[in-house]
Design an enzyme around this catalytic site. Structure first.
Site: not given
Length: 489
Positions: A181, A184, A282, A285, A290, A293
């Site tokens: 899978e 998100r 991604f 900053a 956390g 996953c």
């Protein structure tokens, strides 16, 4: 799959699972069971019903099965409660605690149970996956396909194949394949209905054809299908998570350089993101990653890589994890500094408890970890999160929980933004400045408009966004014939 290998011990195990009869007794759409109705399972079950299949969700928790049967979802996920209610009412979706019944009534069995981190180890706990697979195998009443979706260490699927041989009834044929899978949290429904890729690992011709039938709708809209061996399929999800975690820790490491040099990591990230080889996602900053996953998955990959002797991967990911955890301490230190060297008996307002916006998940939440750490140092910590107050209170009942941003900010000596909810980003700083004892805000997600907040009278500090340091005077650089370099000081 038969209990005995009819092709002899020297035959590769993959060949034992070739089964041309998976579809032989079925003339209608395959019926689906989903074992495990947590975050992954509940979403997958509802999405399969939306795609037109009859679906039975199985959970060993009667309260959860009953709640889902009534359309109540025990966690926050946008769009999921409505989808579950729609198909409970349509009759396509139901929930039970009876795995034997669900197995007997279904043709494709998705394993969607959790793989938490083992106590005292970075390794994944596979007890739930093993037990769910065992129960499906021994309760098969007709040929069927077992599909692993849980995130597991590489090698798990092969071990489960060996185990199934001991439990499947005589005369029943089955396969186990892996279909990882890629959900998100906050966008899980869309990610399931319109996935960006479908990975099928360890399939025979028959099981691949069956899975293409299950995913016919997204495939028809252009979703690519990657067919591969079992180990590759098992590594796809954890490798994706490891890469994203590495990208986050990279920009957080660079943010430290920006603070030291007086650079702005947000502008830097924008510049990097225009490079198509890098991309902007991604590269924010901040407080770090956390949730349920990324942390456990990269630690499980570290553990498994070490077992396999792949020490470079293990070493790299160890650094990624350490950088991420250090961000939490960095924000704690910033809060202490903002309060003059001690938070003892200071009131700290905390905006955010969930590990990310659009979820109430507080598992390994950096926000809640920072809040709890400041509380342990003697601060009076008041937390507000639009969705996660209840789940946070169950984990840390000694913190104070507010019902609004204003309540969290009132009389605070410092205000911390620890989860980047839109509600926080859209708040007018002028509405809060007169509520606080000291107008100090730490933007640990670099999500606020710094100019707007500073103009409103706040002292705002971010990560990697420090103002340029004062440089010592140096004479201008002379470029021959008395010419001076433009901009030199």
């Amino acid at each position: 799959m038969k209990k005995q290998n009819p092709l002899g011990d020297a035959t590769p195990v993959d060949q034992v699972f070739v089964d041309t009869s998976l579809n032989a007794s079925r003339t209608t759409a395959p019926r689906i069971s989903v074992v495990g109705t947590g975050y992954l399972g509940a979403t997958h079950a509802a999405a399969m019903a939306e795609m037109g299949f009859e679906v039975i969700g199985v959970d060993n928790d009667p309260a959860k099965a009953q709640a889902l049967s009534e359309g109540r979802v025990p966690f926050f996920e946008p769009g999921l409660p409505e989808l579950i209610r729609k198909h409970v009412e349509s009759g396509r979706l139901r929930f039970t605690t009876d795995i034997a019944e669900a197995t007997a009534l279904s043709d494709v069995h998705f394993i969607c149970v959790g793989t938490p981190q083992q106590r005292g180890s970075n390794a994944a706990n596979l007890n739930y996956v093993q037990e769910a697979t065992r129960q499906v195998a021994k309760n098969l009443t007709h040929n069927g396909l077992i599909v692993g979706k849980s995130t597991v260490p590489v090698g798990t699927g092969q071990a489960l194949r060996d185990m199934i041989l001991e439990h499947v009834p005589e005369g029943i044929e089955t396969e186990i394949i892996w279909n990882p899978e890629f959900l998100r949290e906050g966008k899980a429904v869309d990610d399931t209905l319109t996935p960006d890729r479908i990975v099928l690992g360890g399939t025979s011709d028959a099981s691949e054809a069956l899975m293409r039938e299950v995913y016919a709708i997204p495939i028809a809209t252009g979703t690519p299908v990657i067919v591969c061996d079992l180990p590759t399929a098992e590594l796809v999800k954890v490798s994706a998570n490891a890469f994203l975690a590495t990208k986050i820790s990279f920009i957080n490491a660079i943010a430290e350089v920006c603070d030291a040099a007086g650079a702005d990591v947000n502008v830097l990230a924008d510049a990097l993101g225009h490079d198509v080889r890098i991309g902007r996602q991604f590269l924010n900053a901040g407080l770090g990653f956390g949730g349920g996953c990324l942390p456990k998955d990269i630690r499980a990959l570290i553990h498994r890589s070490s077992e396999l002797g792949a020490m470079k991967a293990a070493s790299l990911l160890q650094q990624v994890d350490e950088i991420n955890m250090a961000q939490r301490q960095r924000v704690i230190d910033m809060a202490i500094e903002a309060c003059g060297g001690s938070v003892l008996n200071r009131r700290i307002g905390v905006l955010g408890a969930a590990f990310k916006p659009l979820t109430d998940d507080v598992r390994d939440s950096p926000a809640l970890n920072v809040a709890a750490a400041l509380h342990l140092r003697g601060a009076q910590v008041v937390v507000y999160d639009p969705e996660a107050n209840e789940t946070a209170q169950k984990m840390f009942p000694t913190l104070i929980y507010a019902e609004s941003i204003a309540e969290a900010a009132t009389n605070s000596d410092a205000l911390l933004v620890l989860t980047e909810w839109n509600e926080f980003k859209e708040t007018d700083p002028r509405d809060l400045v007169d509520l606080v004892t000291t107008p100090v805000i730490i933007d640990a997600r670099n999500c606020l408009d710094a100019h707007e907040w500073r103009t409103a009278g706040w002292t705002l500090t971010g990560l990697g966004t420090a103002p340029a340091p004062l440089l010592a005077y140096s004479p201008p650089l002379v470029l021959g014939s008395g010419r001076r370099l433009v901009g030199a000081r």
